[in-house]
Design a protein around this motif. Structure first.
Motif, short mmCIF file in Angstrom:
data_model
loop_
_atom_site.label_atom_id
_atom_site.label_comp_id
_atom_site.label_asym_id
_atom_site.label_seq_id
_atom_site.Cartn_x
_atom_site.Cartn_y
_atom_site.Cartn_z
N GLU A 257 57.45 103.77 -49.75
CA GLU A 257 58.34 104.27 -50.80
C GLU A 257 59.75 103.69 -50.69
O GLU A 257 60.49 103.70 -51.67
N ASP A 258 60.12 103.22 -49.51
CA ASP A 258 61.46 102.70 -49.28
C ASP A 258 61.56 101.19 -49.47
O ASP A 258 62.66 100.63 -49.40
N LEU A 259 60.45 100.55 -49.72
CA LEU A 259 60.44 99.09 -49.83
C LEU A 259 61.39 98.60 -50.92
O LEU A 259 62.17 97.67 -50.72
N GLY A 260 61.37 99.24 -52.07
CA GLY A 260 62.25 98.85 -53.17
C GLY A 260 63.72 99.02 -52.84
O GLY A 260 64.56 98.23 -53.26
N ARG A 261 64.04 100.05 -52.07
CA ARG A 261 65.43 100.28 -51.66
C ARG A 261 65.93 99.17 -50.75
O ARG A 261 67.08 98.73 -50.87
N VAL A 262 65.08 98.74 -49.85
CA VAL A 262 65.49 97.70 -48.89
C VAL A 262 65.60 96.34 -49.58
O VAL A 262 66.51 95.57 -49.27
N ILE A 263 64.72 96.07 -50.52
CA ILE A 263 64.78 94.80 -51.24
C ILE A 263 65.92 94.82 -52.26
O ILE A 263 66.69 93.87 -52.36
N ARG B 12 68.97 91.72 -53.99
CA ARG B 12 70.37 91.70 -53.55
C ARG B 12 70.60 92.42 -52.22
O ARG B 12 71.37 91.95 -51.39
N THR B 13 69.95 93.57 -52.03
CA THR B 13 70.15 94.31 -50.78
C THR B 13 69.58 93.52 -49.60
O THR B 13 70.24 93.39 -48.56
N ALA B 14 68.38 92.97 -49.77
CA ALA B 14 67.78 92.16 -48.70
C ALA B 14 68.66 90.95 -48.39
O ALA B 14 68.87 90.60 -47.22
N GLN B 15 69.21 90.33 -49.40
CA GLN B 15 70.08 89.17 -49.19
C GLN B 15 71.36 89.56 -48.46
O GLN B 15 71.85 88.83 -47.60
N LEU C 257 70.39 95.56 -37.21
CA LEU C 257 69.61 95.54 -38.45
C LEU C 257 68.91 96.89 -38.66
O LEU C 257 68.90 97.42 -39.77
N GLU C 258 68.38 97.46 -37.59
CA GLU C 258 67.72 98.76 -37.69
C GLU C 258 68.70 99.83 -38.16
O GLU C 258 68.38 100.65 -39.01
N HIS C 259 69.90 99.82 -37.64
CA HIS C 259 70.93 100.78 -38.03
C HIS C 259 71.28 100.63 -39.51
O HIS C 259 71.41 101.62 -40.23
N LEU C 260 71.44 99.41 -39.97
CA LEU C 260 71.77 99.16 -41.38
C LEU C 260 70.66 99.65 -42.30
O LEU C 260 70.92 100.30 -43.31
N VAL C 261 69.42 99.34 -41.96
CA VAL C 261 68.29 99.72 -42.81
C VAL C 261 68.10 101.24 -42.82
O VAL C 261 67.83 101.82 -43.87
N LYS C 262 68.28 101.89 -41.67
CA LYS C 262 68.14 103.35 -41.62
C LYS C 262 69.14 104.06 -42.52
O LYS C 262 68.86 105.13 -43.03
N GLY C 263 70.29 103.44 -42.76
CA GLY C 263 71.28 104.03 -43.65
C GLY C 263 70.92 103.91 -45.11
O GLY C 263 71.49 104.59 -45.96
N ILE C 264 69.97 103.06 -45.44
CA ILE C 264 69.59 102.81 -46.83
C ILE C 264 68.39 103.65 -47.26
O ILE C 264 68.32 104.09 -48.41
N VAL C 265 67.45 103.88 -46.36
CA VAL C 265 66.15 104.44 -46.73
C VAL C 265 66.12 105.96 -46.73
O VAL C 265 67.00 106.62 -46.18
N ASP C 266 65.05 106.51 -47.34
CA ASP C 266 64.83 107.97 -47.36
C ASP C 266 64.03 108.44 -46.14
O ASP C 266 64.01 109.62 -45.84
N HIS C 267 63.31 107.52 -45.50
CA HIS C 267 62.49 107.85 -44.33
C HIS C 267 62.96 107.02 -43.12
O HIS C 267 62.26 106.11 -42.69
#
Length: 78
Positions: free
Chosen positions: A40-46, A51-54, A6-16
């Motif tokens: 600042e990355d909360l919207g990207r992850v959601i 849809r992204t969170a799901q 999960l950490e790897h997936l999220v790191k690929g999405i965010v700016d930080h």
């Protein structure tokens, strides 16, 4: 195994990516994976309409191999 995935997936999405943190907690209803990101990355992850969170939840559920796992995106701005 699920926390690093999960950490790897999220790191690929965010700016930080250096501020991504996934914490694993046990509850009566199974394992809970809390995702903490830069505000600042909360919207990207959601994502739009969540849809992204799901999608992240779907991947982790598939990797869980029948175990009960819940993914929560935590708002650290509070």
């Amino acid at each position: 195994m699920l926390t690093p995935a999960l950490e790897h997936l999220v790191k690929g999405i965010v700016d930080h990516p250096e501020e991504v943190q996934v914490l694993s907690k046990s509850s009566q209803r199974g394992e809970v994976l809390e995702v903490h990101v830069h505000p600042e990355d909360l919207g990207r992850v959601i994502g739009r309409s969540g849809r992204t969170a799901q999608s992240l939840r779907s991947v982790i559920t598939a990797l869980a191999d029948g175990r009960r796992v819940r993914v929560d995106v935590v708002d650290t701005d509070k």
